[in-house]
Design a protein around this motif. Structure first.
Motif, PDB file in Angstrom:
ATOM      1  N   HIS A 126       0.567 -37.429-114.581  1.00  0.00           N
ATOM      2  CA  HIS A 126      -0.934 -37.615-114.789  1.00  0.00           C
ATOM      3  C   HIS A 126      -1.210 -36.271-115.605  1.00  0.00           C
ATOM      4  N   PRO A 127      -1.953 -36.204-116.317  1.00  0.00           N
ATOM      5  CA  PRO A 127      -2.659 -35.179-117.064  1.00  0.00           C
ATOM      6  C   PRO A 127      -3.287 -34.218-116.332  1.00  0.00           C
ATOM      7  N   GLU A 128      -4.218 -34.693-115.341  1.00  0.00           N
ATOM      8  CA  GLU A 128      -5.018 -33.995-114.747  1.00  0.00           C
ATOM      9  C   GLU A 128      -4.191 -33.289-113.504  1.00  0.00           C
ATOM     10  N   ASP A 129      -4.799 -32.188-113.150  1.00  0.00           N
ATOM     11  CA  ASP A 129      -4.276 -31.352-112.030  1.00  0.00           C
ATOM     12  C   ASP A 129      -5.192 -31.890-110.650  1.00  0.00           C
ATOM     13  N   PHE A 130      -4.526 -31.746-109.452  1.00  0.00           N
ATOM     14  CA  PHE A 130      -5.240 -32.097-108.201  1.00  0.00           C
ATOM     15  C   PHE A 130      -5.065 -30.872-107.396  1.00  0.00           C
ATOM     16  N   CYS A 131      -6.243 -30.123-107.367  1.00  0.00           N
ATOM     17  CA  CYS A 131      -6.493 -28.760-106.650  1.00  0.00           C
ATOM     18  C   CYS A 131      -5.461 -27.697-106.958  1.00  0.00           C
ATOM     19  N   GLY A 132      -5.114 -27.777-108.431  1.00  0.00           N
ATOM     20  CA  GLY A 132      -4.356 -26.766-109.053  1.00  0.00           C
ATOM     21  C   GLY A 132      -2.728 -27.319-108.993  1.00  0.00           C
ATOM     22  N   ALA A 133      -2.529 -28.411-108.483  1.00  0.00           N
ATOM     23  CA  ALA A 133      -1.107 -29.024-108.575  1.00  0.00           C
ATOM     24  C   ALA A 133      -1.091 -29.964-109.501  1.00  0.00           C
ATOM     25  N   ARG A 134       0.199 -30.048-110.417  1.00  0.00           N
ATOM     26  CA  ARG A 134       0.304 -31.384-111.316  1.00  0.00           C
ATOM     27  C   ARG A 134       0.608 -32.452-110.393  1.00  0.00           C
ATOM     28  N   VAL A 135       0.025 -33.591-110.892  1.00  0.00           N
ATOM     29  CA  VAL A 135       0.156 -34.882-110.124  1.00  0.00           C
ATOM     30  C   VAL A 135       1.365 -35.851-110.615  1.00  0.00           C
ATOM     31  N   TRP A 136       1.835 -36.554-109.838  1.00  0.00           N
ATOM     32  CA  TRP A 136       3.118 -37.517-110.028  1.00  0.00           C
ATOM     33  C   TRP A 136       2.883 -38.634-109.180  1.00  0.00           C
ATOM     34  N   VAL A 137       2.650 -39.958-109.700  1.00  0.00           N
ATOM     35  CA  VAL A 137       2.845 -41.118-108.884  1.00  0.00           C
ATOM     36  C   VAL A 137       4.072 -41.800-109.016  1.00  0.00           C
ATOM     37  N   LEU A 138       4.675 -41.898-107.901  1.00  0.00           N
ATOM     38  CA  LEU A 138       5.920 -42.613-107.522  1.00  0.00           C
ATOM     39  C   LEU A 138       5.817 -44.012-106.652  1.00  0.00           C
ATOM     40  N   PRO A 139       6.641 -44.801-106.924  1.00  0.00           N
ATOM     41  CA  PRO A 139       6.644 -45.900-106.269  1.00  0.00           C
ATOM     42  C   PRO A 139       6.967 -45.671-104.642  1.00  0.00           C
ATOM     43  N   ASN A 140       6.493 -46.413-103.817  1.00  0.00           N
ATOM     44  CA  ASN A 140       6.822 -46.306-102.212  1.00  0.00           C
ATOM     45  C   ASN A 140       8.133 -46.751-102.009  1.00  0.00           C
ATOM     46  N   THR A 141       8.570 -46.059-101.088  1.00  0.00           N
ATOM     47  CA  THR A 141      10.207 -46.369-100.774  1.00  0.00           C
ATOM     48  C   THR A 141      10.038 -47.177 -99.414  1.00  0.00           C
ATOM     49  N   SER A 142       8.775 -47.501 -98.951  1.00  0.00           N
ATOM     50  CA  SER A 142       8.740 -48.073 -97.783  1.00  0.00           C
ATOM     51  C   SER A 142       9.474 -49.588 -98.034  1.00  0.00           C
TER      52      SER A 142
END
Length: 166
Positions: A126-142
């Protein structure tokens, strides 16, 4: 309750939605028999061998940590209420701000959607940061996530792994 496994300045803090009942009972992340996290982490390149849930704290040796968006354990993530995400947001922000990871990787779209207040969330970076961290969204391994095969999960996680090597 499942304890976080985190430290300051990690490369990645992996963020599950919430603990499963087995993991919370065992006191180890991703200990459910059908959860594919440890297998995917290894096969995608994050670890040189397949770790076991009982040794989950050794993930710190590789520069990674583990946390959850919501602390309450359930058998299914869809049992969580919107209010639980709302209540957890400030706690989570404080955690990420204090521990300063380079990346936060959210498992599944639900937690990041709730925390970012976005209506639509895409997989990947994702282009935006979250509290200073870069964001990546991954599929859940459940094991409950039947929409992604093991190969699909490994491909998604490998893309993330390769992206953060640079």
């Amino acid at each position: 309750m499942l304890a976080d496994i985190i430290d300051t300045d990690l490369n990645v803090i992996f963020c599950g939605i919430n603990p499963g009942l087995k993991s919370a009972g065992d006191g180890h992340h991703f200990s459910g028999r059908s959860n594919r996290f440890w297998k995917v982490l290894h096969q995608s390149g994050f670890t040189p061998y397949e770790m076991e849930a009982a040794n989950d704290t050794s993930i710190l040796d590789f520069g990674y940590g583990l946390t959850t968006a919501v602390a309450r354990a359930t058998s299914r993530a869809d049992e969580l209420l919107k209010e639980e995400f709302d209540h957890s947001l400030e706690i989570f922000k404080t955690k990420i701000t204090g521990f300063r990871p380079k990346y936060v990787a959210f498992f599944g779209k639900a937690a990041y959607k709730a925390f970012s207040k976005k209506k639509e969330v895409l997989w990947g970076q994702h282009p935006e940061d979250f509290c200073g961290a870069r964001v990546w969204v991954l599929p859940n391994t459940s094991g409950l996530n039947r929409g992604f095969s093991l190969d699909d999960l490994v491909t998604s996680y490998r893309e993330f792994y390769l992206a953060i090597q640079g």
